[in-house]
Design a protein around this motif. Structure first.
Motif: not given
Length: 416
Positions: A276-291
């Motif tokens: 999920a992180v790879a797919a989102l980052r590929e499209r310029g999405v910043e991910v804010r995540a839990c521990e």
């Protein structure tokens, strides 16, 4: 001398009587001519929108608002087609939703009738001018449009084109009234007109909706913020879940049905979170995540409760790993806005629990949150997505702009 908002509203009230009297065929012909008039004035509308866009950029308006404000030939054609789609829908006015015969012979019917005068309060969304006008008129109502100053030129051009079709159908142009004064004082006065306005619908950011709710004396249905969730269950098809995630977050991030939070079942987190992180980052999405997510992908930004309750309207998403379906439902109940929730799963029992135990206006199983839209759900277009549990909940089309009344037919019965 300028016309006061009360005088404008009174004129709309008188004009609404003419709209309520139109047959289905005449309303459809009216909307058809409105669509034709708007298409014919496309160059004028796009030029007006260019003026609004130029001013908005100069004023430092953010990317999400700019996207909502912008019109081009494709978007304007979509607005024109939406008017036609509304015209083609079944007419809700006069529809008998229930009929029964009482023991004394009385025939008791429940019949849909127009609300009367609807005040639409909205921000930089010029498409709402056309959508609201078409839906209100199809439902037999008059409409008062109070758009934001950022879209004033666009709104005026659209309303002028649509109003031009009214006289030929015997309807006063005041049935579609655009408020030219964008001041908050005028808006407050409009919201106080309990003897004229039957319903107010605010559509915009939290600030606008809070202001309308605080100052209105007329009934209000809120189109509140969309903190939309995707929960990826342990029984999800990973490829399907990724499609829902990417489409829901990135196809148009500045709208209310875009995903804002991703919840992932702990049993699949080790494989799904990196994908999920790879797919989102590929499209310029910043991910804010839990521990727990950051333990899997170390360089993620930390999320807090503010992020989980946020409507980012941007290429930003919050992510949390949850123990199970119960934890996902608990998270959504705590942080959601009752807008739209999605589950990705092949487990029918989990899907039914998700649907049954969440009370949000729209709940989806294995489908993108971006379908939470009146046009996509068969309403032609929408005047808003109600997150207020009154007579309408979820995407509101023409039927939601009518109410049921009782019609009783007898042959001389009296009550003993």
């Amino acid at each position: 001398m300028s016309t006061s908002i009360r005088e404008q509203a009174l004129a709309c009230r008188e004009a609404s009587i003419h709209v309520a009297g139109l047959s289905t065929e005449r309303k459809r012909a009216l909307l058809h001519d409105m669509a034709v008039a708007l298409a014919a004035d496309a160059a004028t509308v796009l030029a007006a929108n260019a003026r609004d866009m130029e001013a908005a950029r100069a004023n430092g308006i953010g990317a999400a608002m700019l996207d909502r404000l912008r019109l081009d030939e494709g978007r304007l054609d979509g607005i024109v087609r939406a008017i036609g789609a509304v015209a083609a829908l079944p007419d809700p006015v006069g529809r008998v939703t229930r009929s029964e015969v009482r023991p004394n012979g009385l025939v008791v019917e429940r019949v849909r009738v127009p609300l009367g005068v609807i005040a639409m309060i909205y921000e930089a969304r010029p498409n709402v001018t056309a959508d609201a006008a078409a839906l209100c008129l199809m439902a037999g109502n008059g409409v008062i449009l109070r758009g934001g100053s950022d879209a004033m030129h666009s709104n005026l051009a659209i309303a002028t084109a649509m109003r031009s079709a009214l006289p030929a159908h015997g309807v006063p142009v005041d049935a579609l009234t655009l408020v030219g004064d964008p001041s908050r004082e005028t808006m407050v006065e409009l919201l106080q007109l309990v003897d004229i306005v039957d319903l107010a619908i605010p559509r915009g950011g939290e600030g606008l909706i809070g202001f309308v709710t605080e100052h209105a004396r007329v009934p209000v249905i809120k189109h509140y913020k969309g903190v939309c969730h995707l929960y990826v269950d342990s029984a999800a098809d990973p490829a399907l879940a990724l499609r829902l995630l990417v489409n829901g977050k990135t196809s148009r991030p500045g709208v209310c049905n875009a995903l804002e939070t991703l919840l992932v079942h702990a049993d699949i987190a080790d494989t799904f979170v990196p994908a999920a992180v790879a797919a989102l980052r590929e499209r310029g999405v910043e991910v804010r995540a839990c521990e727990r997510s950051r333990a899997i992908v170390a360089d993620l930004a930390a999320a807090d409760n503010t992020d989980y309750g946020a409507e980012f309207l941007d290429l930003v998403i919050a992510m949390r790993v949850v123990d199970d379906l119960d934890a996902a439902i608990a998270h959504i109940r705590r942080f959601g806005s009752d807008h739209t929730e999605v589950i990705a799963t092949r487990d029918e029992i989990a899907a039914e629990r998700f649907v049954r135990e969440l009370r949000s206006a729209v709940v989806m199983v294995n489908a993108s949150s971006r379908f939470s839209d009146g046009g996509e759900l068969g309403l032609g277009t929408e005047i808003g997505i109600s997150t207020t549990r009154l007579h309408a909940y979820g995407p509101m089309g023409a039927e939601s702009l009518t109410v049921e009344r009782f019609v009783v037919r007898g042959n001389g019965q009296v009550r003993e």
